[in-house]
Design an enzyme around this catalytic site. Sequence first.
Site, mmCIF file in Angstrom:
data_model
loop_
_atom_site.group_PDB
_atom_site.id
_atom_site.type_symbol
_atom_site.label_atom_id
_atom_site.label_comp_id
_atom_site.label_asym_id
_atom_site.label_seq_id
_atom_site.Cartn_x
_atom_site.Cartn_y
_atom_site.Cartn_z
ATOM 1 N N LYS A 65 86.755 70.816 29.518
ATOM 2 C CA LYS A 65 87.242 69.632 28.797
ATOM 3 C C LYS A 65 86.084 68.685 28.478
ATOM 4 C CE LYS A 65 91.760 70.091 30.977
ATOM 5 N NZ LYS A 65 92.719 69.635 31.997
ATOM 6 N N GLN A 109 93.868 65.242 36.538
ATOM 7 C CA GLN A 109 93.815 66.701 36.679
ATOM 8 C C GLN A 109 94.765 67.150 37.786
ATOM 9 O OE1 GLN A 109 92.285 68.793 34.593
ATOM 10 N NE2 GLN A 109 93.021 70.534 35.736
ATOM 11 N N ASP A 132 97.947 64.230 28.031
ATOM 12 C CA ASP A 132 98.459 65.507 28.536
ATOM 13 C C ASP A 132 99.908 65.736 28.110
ATOM 14 O OD1 ASP A 132 96.870 67.336 30.004
ATOM 15 O OD2 ASP A 132 96.650 65.870 31.618
HETATM 16 N N1 GUN Z 1 96.062 71.621 35.577
HETATM 17 C C1 GUN Z 1 96.279 72.804 34.960
HETATM 18 N N2 GUN Z 1 96.503 72.612 33.640
HETATM 19 C C2 GUN Z 1 96.428 71.281 33.421
HETATM 20 C C3 GUN Z 1 96.552 70.485 32.248
HETATM 21 O O1 GUN Z 1 96.806 70.948 31.126
HETATM 22 N N3 GUN Z 1 96.387 69.149 32.449
HETATM 23 C C4 GUN Z 1 96.144 68.601 33.668
HETATM 24 N N4 GUN Z 1 96.019 67.273 33.752
HETATM 25 N N5 GUN Z 1 96.023 69.323 34.769
HETATM 26 C C5 GUN Z 1 96.165 70.656 34.634
#
Ligand code: GUN
Length: 299
Positions: A65, A109, A132
Amino acid sequence: MGGLKSFIFFIIFMALMDGRKVSKEILLNLEKEVNKLHDQYHVHPKLGVILVGRDPASLSYIKQKQKACAKTGIEWEQFTYNTDVSTEEIIEKVKELNEDEKFHGILVQLPLPEKIYTPDVIRAIDPKKDVDGFTAYNLGKMFLSTKFEHLAPCTPMGVIKFLEYYKIPIEGQDIVVVGHSNLVGKPLAAMFLNRNATVTVCHIHTKDLSSHTKNADILCVAVGKPNLITANMVKDDSVVIDIGINRLEDGKLVGDVDFESIKDKVKYITPVPGGAGPMTVACLMENTIKAAKRIHNIL
Ligand code: GUN
């Protein structure tokens, strides 16, 4: 079969959906949008990222990311906590980022350590900055209609964009989603339904999984179980989207689908890594820019 022959066979009978290539194109377009936001509006899209602990999978996601932010010009600031942090401290940070005008997106996350109550943390995120798409507000809008999709969850959105890119029709198709998580399976099923597909959702309690998967024109799998889906479970010439990511004991990354046995039977298949994962990251970047534009009333 010889090398060239098997290569030609591969090209004719199966097409690989290349998430790296598609996401690269999306990121290039987003970079232009970010430049425009800088030059015309003096807006600098910025993502605030909260990470608790050092879970290897989370660290790897975060790295992808952060790289995508660097490519598109989105600013990134990370707040890292030890696993002994309390729910209240994390919520305090989220609230601070809600109020801070420099930030347009907030990403917590997941998964968080068990002692942190994740629903309370998500509820604290201002829906305007919920890049998200995890808050009830944004999920509710997504659920109602494609017209109201604004900040939709990134992994399901990535799957939709992937199908659109390869001009794979959704309307009227029999689609099976395996996995009913709040992050992927449930929202993905709703998005398909809003695009007029006939959707079946299977999960751990499904009695006879293959009786459903065998009928799927499009099969999406998001479970986290290597080789859950084998060749005898898929329909000829179908489309298989593998959203699982599993690290085997030897360190190899694989999805939920037995790629080797299935690849010659289907029309399209996504690899792991390099399939749905990069599409998720591209959608996160897109959501951050969308959030920044909406916050600044830019059409
Ligand atoms: N953990 C696994 N996939 C994701 C996601 O798309 N966003 C977030 N914030 N955590 C995750």
